[in-house]
Every structure is written in structure tokens, then in C-alpha cells.
Design a protein around this motif. Structure first.
Motif, PDB file in Angstrom:
ATOM      1  N   ILE A   1      30.737  49.277  43.856  1.00 32.67           N
ATOM      2  CA  ILE A   1      32.188  49.265  44.041  1.00 32.67           C
ATOM      3  C   ILE A   1      32.828  48.620  42.816  1.00 32.67           C
ATOM      4  N   LYS A   2      33.826  49.307  42.262  1.00 25.84           N
ATOM      5  CA  LYS A   2      34.557  48.793  41.112  1.00 25.84           C
ATOM      6  C   LYS A   2      35.986  48.476  41.527  1.00 25.84           C
ATOM      7  N   PHE A   3      36.446  47.268  41.217  1.00 30.01           N
ATOM      8  CA  PHE A   3      37.801  46.837  41.552  1.00 30.01           C
ATOM      9  C   PHE A   3      38.741  47.121  40.382  1.00 30.01           C
ATOM     10  N   PRO A   4      39.962  47.573  40.672  1.00 31.11           N
ATOM     11  CA  PRO A   4      40.905  47.849  39.581  1.00 31.11           C
ATOM     12  C   PRO A   4      41.458  46.576  38.942  1.00 31.11           C
ATOM     13  N   TYR A   5      41.396  45.457  39.642  1.00 24.19           N
ATOM     14  CA  TYR A   5      41.876  44.170  39.127  1.00 24.19           C
ATOM     15  C   TYR A   5      40.742  43.158  39.211  1.00 24.19           C
ATOM     16  N   PRO A   6      40.769  42.124  38.356  1.00 25.45           N
ATOM     17  CA  PRO A   6      39.724  41.102  38.437  1.00 25.45           C
ATOM     18  C   PRO A   6      39.752  40.399  39.788  1.00 25.45           C
ATOM     19  N   VAL A   7      38.580  40.072  40.284  1.00 22.45           N
ATOM     20  CA  VAL A   7      38.437  39.453  41.605  1.00 22.45           C
ATOM     21  C   VAL A   7      37.912  38.038  41.425  1.00 22.45           C
ATOM     22  N   SER A   8      38.674  37.089  41.917  1.00 23.41           N
ATOM     23  CA  SER A   8      38.189  35.709  41.911  1.00 23.41           C
ATOM     24  C   SER A   8      37.493  35.361  43.221  1.00 23.41           C
TER      25      SER A   8
END
Length: 260
Positions: A59-66
Motif C-alpha cells: 500500500i502506497k500513501f499519497p501523503y507522508p504518514v507519521s
């Protein structure tokens, strides 16, 4: 439109009649008395089965995930098909298998996550909540032994038959010789078609065990002492899921019940 134009628009020319013919009928079963049994058509539960499938997805997120806050999941079945053999007639009308059960669907996941926000100095001080919805597909086949026998489908039949024809051969052949064969200008056939009841499924419950692990996490490096060194963000997650769901296989059948 003239009669000639109307005739050209019809592929089949039918002779119509105003008379109504009487149709004959014959019952396929013995009638019952009011105090006897009744023949009803109801859904019959052929069996409930716990099916387990394992999945791995990137799974690739469009925004950085903290940080991942929550994940809501739903199992969706697109196809659940019980494949049986056909009946050979006579007493061979019901069978319990084992038969293959083909299942196709996906797990719908709504992932709520925090994405970091930066101040003018480029330091992470807060975050925004975002969500990402993904569909993780699966497809499998399992062999099932039915608790209640399924009514097997009856195959359709087509049989051709011909009539003998004798005809003079004509000029150039002896008068006593004849054309002996069937008439290729005619076609005769008897056919049968059975409208069988198709087994179907209902989804009763599901259980999902999942592991979501980041593969490209990067830590923040600040030049002041108030930020923990383990803070960071990532864009990619490898997901492993074990999905167990319960399906009920049913079929509409004619069942005899006792009338009160």
C-alpha cells in the motif's frame, strides 16, 4: 407503410388466427388432500462453511504518514459459485459432493492516518488527519462436502431425425435408378430444456487478522532537544492479512411438509 413494405420488415411471416385453442395439462405429481402433505418451494441450507484466505499487499500513501490512527474493514463477496456435476437421470437427482466452491471478492479498507505539518523552520510540530480507501482483492477455490444434498442440474437435449426419400434421378441416369436418401431441404428435431435452480451464497460473518508494517520509514533529525528521536514518517506499507469468513450455501428446492 404499404403491405409490401411491412412484409419486408418482418423476418418471419406468421399466419394469425382469432381462435383460442384449449391447452391440455397433466399434473407431474399426485394431488394431496387438505390434511396431508404440501409441496412447497423454499430456500434449503446446503451448509455453512468457514473459508480462510491469506493475502499480502503493498500500500502506497499519497501523503507522508507519521502514525496510523485506525483502519475500518469490510469483506465484500463478488462471486460465490458452487460447481456441481449434472444429473444422469433416474435416482441420480441429488448429491452431497464434495464440490468446488469458487469465491471471489475483496477487503475494503479505510485507513485513517496522521500526516505531519511543518512550521516555517521546517520542524514537525503538528499533524493533519487524512484517510485512504483501498480494495485488496482475493480469489480462491475450496472443496466443500454439503450437509444437505444439492439438486443436480438436468442437461438439455437435442436430437435430430430424418425421413427417407426416393426420387427419380432424371436425365442422364437409368430409369430404374433412384435417389435414395433423406431430404436435405427439411430439418426435424426434438429438444428439451430444464430450468434448474442455481445455488447461491449468503455472507454471515468475517474475522480479519492483519499486520501492517512500514518499509521506508525515515526519522526526523532536529537540532533542538525537545523532539524524540523516534519521530518520523513513511509512504509504503506491506500488509499481511488472514481473512476468515462464513458463507451459507443455499438452493431453492421443492420440499414436502406436513399440513396441520
Amino acid at each position: 407503410m404499404s403491405n409490401k413494405e411491412h412484409h419486408h420488415h418482418n423476418c418471419v411471416d406468421l399466419n394469425t388466427s382469432a381462435s383460442i385453442e384449449q391447452c391440455m395439462n397433466e399434473g407431474t405429481d399426485t394431488p394431496v388432500t387438505p390434511a396431508g402433505t404440501r409441496l412447497v418451494r423454499i430456500p434449503v441450507n446446503l451448509g455453512d462453511f468457514n473459508v480462510t484466505t491469506n493475502m499480502v499487499a503493498n500500500i502506497k500513501f499519497p501523503y507522508p504518514v507519521s502514525e496510523i490512527k485506525d483502519i475500518k474493514k469490510r469483506v465484500v463477496i463478488l462471486q460465490c459459485r458452487l460447481m456441481t456435476r449434472t444429473s444422469t437421470g433416474g435416482d441420480d437427482q441429488f448429491a452431497s459432493g464434495p464440490f468446488p466452491l469458487f469465491i471471489k471478492g475483496y477487503v475494503r479498507k479505510n485507513i485513517q492516518y496522521a500526516t505531519p505539518c511543518y512550521n516555517k523552520a521546517g520542524k514537525c510540530v503538528s499533524s493533519k488527519l487524512k484517510s485512504l480507501t483501498v480494495k485488496v482483492p482475493f480469489e480462491c477455490m475450496t472443496s466443500v462436502l454439503l450437509e444437505s444434498p444439492v439438486q443436480l442440474p438436468v442437461t438439455n437435449t437435442r436430437s435430430e431425425f430424418d425421413f427417407f426419400r426416393s426420387q427419380d434421378l432424371g436425365k442422364g441416369y437409368p430409369e430404374k435408378d433412384q435417389f435414395l436418401s433423406s431430404d436435405i431441404s427439411q430439418f426435424h428435431q426434438t429438444s428439451t430444456a430444464a430450468y434448474n435452480a442455481l445455488p447461491y451464497c449468503e455472507l454471515l460473518s468475517h474475522e480479519i487478522i492483519e499486520w501492517d508494517e512500514a518499509t521506508d520509514r525515515q526519522s526526523y533529525h532536529y537540532d533542538y532537544d525537545h523532539s524524540p528521536v523516534e519521530e518520523g514518517h513513511f509512504h509504503h506499507v506491506v500488509e499481511k492479512m488472514m481473512v476468515t469468513f462464513t458463507v451459507s450455501v443455499l438452493q431453492e428446492q421443492q420440499v414436502r411438509i406436513t399440513a396441520g
